[in-house]
Design a protein around this motif. Structure first.
Motif, PDB file in Angstrom:
ATOM      1  N   ILE A   1       0.191 -14.309  51.696  1.00 22.95           N
ATOM      2  CA  ILE A   1       0.985 -14.509  50.477  1.00 22.95           C
ATOM      3  C   ILE A   1       1.555 -13.175  50.000  1.00 22.95           C
ATOM      4  CG2 ILE A   1       0.905 -15.241  48.070  1.00 22.95           C
ATOM      5  CD1 ILE A   1      -1.358 -17.178  48.898  1.00 22.95           C
ATOM      6  N   ALA A   2       0.720 -12.130  50.017  1.00 20.98           N
ATOM      7  CA  ALA A   2       1.186 -10.810  49.596  1.00 20.98           C
ATOM      8  C   ALA A   2       2.320 -10.317  50.488  1.00 20.98           C
ATOM      9  CB  ALA A   2       0.024  -9.815  49.614  1.00 20.98           C
ATOM     10  N   LEU A   3       2.178 -10.510  51.799  1.00 20.63           N
ATOM     11  CA  LEU A   3       3.231 -10.102  52.737  1.00 20.63           C
ATOM     12  C   LEU A   3       4.511 -10.893  52.489  1.00 20.63           C
ATOM     13  CD1 LEU A   3       4.007  -8.415  55.240  1.00 20.63           C
ATOM     14  CD2 LEU A   3       3.147 -10.298  56.658  1.00 20.63           C
ATOM     15  N   PHE A   4       4.364 -12.186  52.235  1.00 20.25           N
ATOM     16  CA  PHE A   4       5.530 -13.035  51.958  1.00 20.25           C
ATOM     17  C   PHE A   4       6.289 -12.527  50.732  1.00 20.25           C
ATOM     18  CE2 PHE A   4       7.215 -16.475  49.318  1.00 20.25           C
ATOM     19  CZ  PHE A   4       8.159 -17.036  50.175  1.00 20.25           C
ATOM     20  N   TRP A   5       5.587 -12.312  49.622  1.00 18.01           N
ATOM     21  CA  TRP A   5       6.242 -11.842  48.403  1.00 18.01           C
ATOM     22  C   TRP A   5       6.945 -10.505  48.642  1.00 18.01           C
ATOM     23  CZ3 TRP A   5       7.664 -14.900  44.889  1.00 18.01           C
ATOM     24  CH2 TRP A   5       6.860 -15.934  44.407  1.00 18.01           C
ATOM     25  N   SER A   6       6.280  -9.604  49.343  1.00 18.28           N
ATOM     26  CA  SER A   6       6.834  -8.263  49.553  1.00 18.28           C
ATOM     27  C   SER A   6       8.102  -8.304  50.392  1.00 18.28           C
ATOM     28  CB  SER A   6       5.795  -7.360  50.226  1.00 18.28           C
ATOM     29  OG  SER A   6       4.649  -7.229  49.425  1.00 18.28           O
ATOM     30  N   VAL A   7       8.046  -8.988  51.517  1.00 16.44           N
ATOM     31  CA  VAL A   7       9.185  -9.014  52.439  1.00 16.44           C
ATOM     32  C   VAL A   7      10.363  -9.779  51.845  1.00 16.44           C
ATOM     33  CG1 VAL A   7       9.978  -9.825  54.693  1.00 16.44           C
ATOM     34  CG2 VAL A   7       7.735  -8.726  54.478  1.00 16.44           C
ATOM     35  N   VAL A   8      10.082 -10.963  51.294  1.00 13.14           N
ATOM     36  CA  VAL A   8      11.163 -11.800  50.768  1.00 13.14           C
ATOM     37  C   VAL A   8      11.849 -11.128  49.578  1.00 13.14           C
ATOM     38  CG1 VAL A   8      11.673 -13.970  49.579  1.00 13.14           C
ATOM     39  CG2 VAL A   8      10.219 -13.975  51.606  1.00 13.14           C
ATOM     40  N   VAL A   9      11.068 -10.598  48.639  1.00 12.79           N
ATOM     41  CA  VAL A   9      11.660  -9.983  47.457  1.00 12.79           C
ATOM     42  C   VAL A   9      12.383  -8.688  47.818  1.00 12.79           C
ATOM     43  CG1 VAL A   9      11.154  -8.930  45.207  1.00 12.79           C
ATOM     44  CG2 VAL A   9      10.046 -11.060  45.863  1.00 12.79           C
ATOM     45  N   PHE A  10      11.802  -7.882  48.710  1.00 12.43           N
ATOM     46  CA  PHE A  10      12.461  -6.626  49.082  1.00 12.43           C
ATOM     47  C   PHE A  10      13.773  -6.880  49.817  1.00 12.43           C
ATOM     48  CE2 PHE A  10      13.260  -3.254  52.214  1.00 12.43           C
ATOM     49  CZ  PHE A  10      13.465  -2.191  51.348  1.00 12.43           C
ATOM     50  N   LEU A  11      13.737  -7.705  50.857  1.00 15.73           N
ATOM     51  CA  LEU A  11      14.963  -7.956  51.624  1.00 15.73           C
ATOM     52  C   LEU A  11      15.996  -8.708  50.785  1.00 15.73           C
ATOM     53  CD1 LEU A  11      13.543  -8.920  55.140  1.00 15.73           C
ATOM     54  CD2 LEU A  11      14.466  -6.726  54.381  1.00 15.73           C
ATOM     55  N   GLY A  12      15.532  -9.699  50.033  1.00 10.22           N
ATOM     56  CA  GLY A  12      16.458 -10.436  49.178  1.00 10.22           C
ATOM     57  C   GLY A  12      17.075  -9.540  48.121  1.00 10.22           C
ATOM     58  N   GLY A  13      16.253  -8.690  47.500  1.00 11.05           N
ATOM     59  CA  GLY A  13      16.765  -7.782  46.482  1.00 11.05           C
ATOM     60  C   GLY A  13      17.726  -6.761  47.057  1.00 11.05           C
ATOM     61  N   PHE A  14      17.436  -6.281  48.253  1.00  9.33           N
ATOM     62  CA  PHE A  14      18.301  -5.279  48.883  1.00  9.33           C
ATOM     63  C   PHE A  14      19.680  -5.859  49.179  1.00  9.33           C
ATOM     64  CE2 PHE A  14      19.950  -2.713  52.373  1.00  9.33           C
ATOM     65  CZ  PHE A  14      19.710  -1.433  51.914  1.00  9.33           C
ATOM     66  N   VAL A  15      19.710  -7.046  49.780  1.00  9.38           N
ATOM     67  CA  VAL A  15      20.990  -7.680  50.110  1.00  9.38           C
ATOM     68  C   VAL A  15      21.747  -8.050  48.831  1.00  9.38           C
ATOM     69  CG1 VAL A  15      22.059  -9.699  51.185  1.00  9.38           C
ATOM     70  CG2 VAL A  15      20.181  -8.525  52.344  1.00  9.38           C
ATOM     71  N   TYR A  16      21.019  -8.552  47.839  1.00 10.97           N
ATOM     72  CA  TYR A  16      21.639  -8.922  46.563  1.00 10.97           C
ATOM     73  C   TYR A  16      22.294  -7.708  45.907  1.00 10.97           C
ATOM     74  CZ  TYR A  16      21.870 -10.498  41.668  1.00 10.97           C
ATOM     75  OH  TYR A  16      22.284 -10.802  40.396  1.00 10.97           O
ATOM     76  N   PHE A  17      21.634  -6.577  45.927  1.00 13.54           N
ATOM     77  CA  PHE A  17      22.193  -5.357  45.343  1.00 13.54           C
ATOM     78  C   PHE A  17      23.381  -4.858  46.154  1.00 13.54           C
ATOM     79  CE2 PHE A  17      22.576  -0.817  44.698  1.00 13.54           C
ATOM     80  CZ  PHE A  17      22.394  -0.664  43.334  1.00 13.54           C
ATOM     81  N   TRP A  18      23.247  -4.862  47.471  1.00 15.30           N
ATOM     82  CA  TRP A  18      24.303  -4.350  48.364  1.00 15.30           C
ATOM     83  C   TRP A  18      25.604  -5.129  48.208  1.00 15.30           C
ATOM     84  CZ3 TRP A  18      25.722  -7.590  52.623  1.00 15.30           C
ATOM     85  CH2 TRP A  18      26.696  -7.042  53.469  1.00 15.30           C
ATOM     86  N   LYS A  19      25.534  -6.427  47.949  1.00 14.34           N
ATOM     87  CA  LYS A  19      26.731  -7.256  47.855  1.00 14.34           C
ATOM     88  C   LYS A  19      27.636  -6.844  46.695  1.00 14.34           C
ATOM     89  CE  LYS A  19      25.405 -11.499  50.252  1.00 14.34           C
ATOM     90  NZ  LYS A  19      26.620 -11.517  51.097  1.00 14.34           N
ATOM     91  N   ALA A  20      27.081  -6.152  45.694  1.00 16.69           N
ATOM     92  CA  ALA A  20      27.898  -5.725  44.554  1.00 16.69           C
ATOM     93  C   ALA A  20      28.146  -4.214  44.578  1.00 16.69           C
ATOM     94  CB  ALA A  20      27.216  -6.121  43.247  1.00 16.69           C
ATOM     95  N   GLU A  21      27.951  -3.583  45.714  1.00 17.19           N
ATOM     96  CA  GLU A  21      28.021  -2.127  45.805  1.00 17.19           C
ATOM     97  C   GLU A  21      29.330  -1.552  45.270  1.00 17.19           C
ATOM     98  OE1 GLU A  21      26.944   1.880  46.997  1.00 17.19           O
ATOM     99  OE2 GLU A  21      25.810   0.034  46.619  1.00 17.19           O
ATOM    100  N   GLU A  22      30.467  -2.177  45.594  1.00 13.40           N
ATOM    101  CA  GLU A  22      31.753  -1.603  45.197  1.00 13.40           C
ATOM    102  C   GLU A  22      32.053  -1.805  43.702  1.00 13.40           C
ATOM    103  OE1 GLU A  22      32.609  -5.828  46.557  1.00 13.40           O
ATOM    104  OE2 GLU A  22      31.332  -4.156  47.161  1.00 13.40           O
ATOM    105  N   ARG A  23      31.235  -2.591  43.002  1.00  9.62           N
ATOM    106  CA  ARG A  23      31.534  -2.877  41.597  1.00  9.62           C
ATOM    107  C   ARG A  23      30.758  -1.989  40.628  1.00  9.62           C
ATOM    108  NH1 ARG A  23      31.138  -8.378  43.429  1.00  9.62           N
ATOM    109  NH2 ARG A  23      29.274  -8.791  42.205  1.00  9.62           N
ATOM    110  N   TYR A  24      29.771  -1.258  41.101  1.00 13.50           N
ATOM    111  CA  TYR A  24      28.966  -0.435  40.201  1.00 13.50           C
ATOM    112  C   TYR A  24      29.789   0.722  39.634  1.00 13.50           C
ATOM    113  CZ  TYR A  24      25.189  -3.052  42.386  1.00 13.50           C
ATOM    114  OH  TYR A  24      24.386  -4.057  42.848  1.00 13.50           O
ATOM    115  N   GLY A  25      29.745   0.864  38.318  1.00 17.12           N
ATOM    116  CA  GLY A  25      30.452   1.943  37.660  1.00 17.12           C
ATOM    117  C   GLY A  25      31.923   1.684  37.439  1.00 17.12           C
ATOM    118  N   ARG A  26      32.406   0.489  37.803  1.00 16.69           N
ATOM    119  CA  ARG A  26      33.838   0.184  37.660  1.00 16.69           C
ATOM    120  C   ARG A  26      34.164  -0.439  36.310  1.00 16.69           C
ATOM    121  NH1 ARG A  26      36.558  -0.068  42.677  1.00 16.69           N
ATOM    122  NH2 ARG A  26      35.593   1.505  44.003  1.00 16.69           N
ATOM    123  N   GLY A  27      33.146  -0.946  35.594  1.00 16.20           N
ATOM    124  CA  GLY A  27      33.415  -1.658  34.344  1.00 16.20           C
ATOM    125  C   GLY A  27      33.759  -0.736  33.193  1.00 16.20           C
TER     126      GLY A  27
END
Length: 309
Positions: free
Chosen positions: A283-309
């Motif tokens: 369970i600990a491994l599941f939470w770590s891998v899923v949240v880390f990879l999901g969070g990384f991809v989620y953040f990366w998808k908005a990379e060009e928009r940071y600081g533009r507002g």
């Protein structure tokens, strides 16, 4: 280019541009132009982050040093703050509400302090992560670098702070009769998994906070609710005794509870495996891998928009 007019004069006409009629995208492709600050591919993004690993580490250390630079006790507040919180929780939950049911004081006090230190690690990673972009707009707009460097650096800062604080945690645990043993070797994989989980959360809230800065004001209430549901001050098994097995298991697989209970199992002699849910490491491994990879991809998808507002 010229042509003769009806009265015998010569009129000049402009030459037709070879780029006439081309769209902006076609012009950019023709002359090899790219969008400034465009999001790189995921693989290239990871490579850029690795190239800036020294910056990430140095930035986290600088933030850690500056955090308490104006306080007279300086870095000692890294330890004093969670200890004071643990003291308040012990008085309210241990003395007044008797939340220590099922545990002796030699187990409950290390149980409580461990829970506070471990949960504070996650809590602080989220709180610094939510302001990682919105609180550093000057840096984001002035320099070109992978923006994920900031939330990762803040999560690393909190890991360094926890490692410093754990010296005091070890002293408390030993003082109440739990001495170093083979189970203490589990601390390293537990912290690794929790760090990955915290980093993933920091990346998620960093993107959300970049778009909605007011989220930083709401987050303490969310985290406080999460803390009270995670068994920081009480044993989920003992407090929920008599409830359905499914409900107890659902409470136990809460990621905050998982990491706290694993650390308690590693450090405290009187806190046995019976307090852990089945397949706890999976369970600990599941939470770590899923949240880390999901969070990384989620953040990366908005990379060009940071600081533009």
């Amino acid at each position: 280019m010229s042509e003769t007019t009806h009265d015998g004069g010569v009129a000049l006409s402009a030459a037709v541009s070879p780029d006439e009629g081309m769209t902006v995208a076609q012009l950019a492709a023709k002359y090899g132009l790219t969008v400034s600050g465009a999001r790189p591919s995921l693989v290239e993004y990871v490579r850029e982050l690795w190239d800036r690993r020294h910056f990430i580490l140095a930035f986290s250390q600088a933030k850690l040093t500056a955090q308490y630079s104006q306080a007279k006790l300086g870095q000692l507040w890294q330890v004093a703050t969670p200890l004071l919180n643990a003291g308040v929780y012990y008085f309210i939950f241990g003395v007044i509400l008797h939340a220590s049911r099922g545990m002796s004081q030699d187990v409950y006090i290390p149980f409580l302090v461990t829970g506070v230190f471990v949960f504070t690690f996650t809590q602080s990673s989220i709180m610094t992560g939510v302001r990682a972009i919105s609180g550093n707009l000057g840096l984001v707009r002035a320099l070109h670098f992978p923006r994920a460097s900031l939330p990762i650096s803040f999560a690393l800062q909190q890991l360094q702070q926890l490692l410093f604080s754990m010296i005091v945690l070890f002293i408390i645990v030993i003082g109440f009769g739990s001495y170093p043993g083979a189970s203490w070797l589990l601390i390293l994989p537990i912290l690794t998994l929790q760090f990955l989980f915290n980093t993933g959360l920091a990346l998620i809230v960093a993107r959300m906070g970049a778009k909605t800065p007011d989220l930083a004001q709401l987050m303490p209430f969310i985290l406080r609710t999460w803390m009270y549901m995670s068994g920081v001050m009480f044993s989920i098994n003992h407090m929920l005794a008599g409830r359905s097995e499914a409900f107890i298991r659902a409470m136990q697989v809460n990621p905050a509870a998982i990491f706290m209970d694993l650390m308690r199992f590693a450090l405290i002699d009187g806190y046995g495996a019976s307090n852990l849910p089945p397949h706890v490491w999976g369970i600990a491994l599941f939470w770590s891998v899923v949240v880390f990879l999901g969070g990384f991809v989620y953040f990366w998808k908005a990379e060009e928009r940071y600081g533009r507002g």
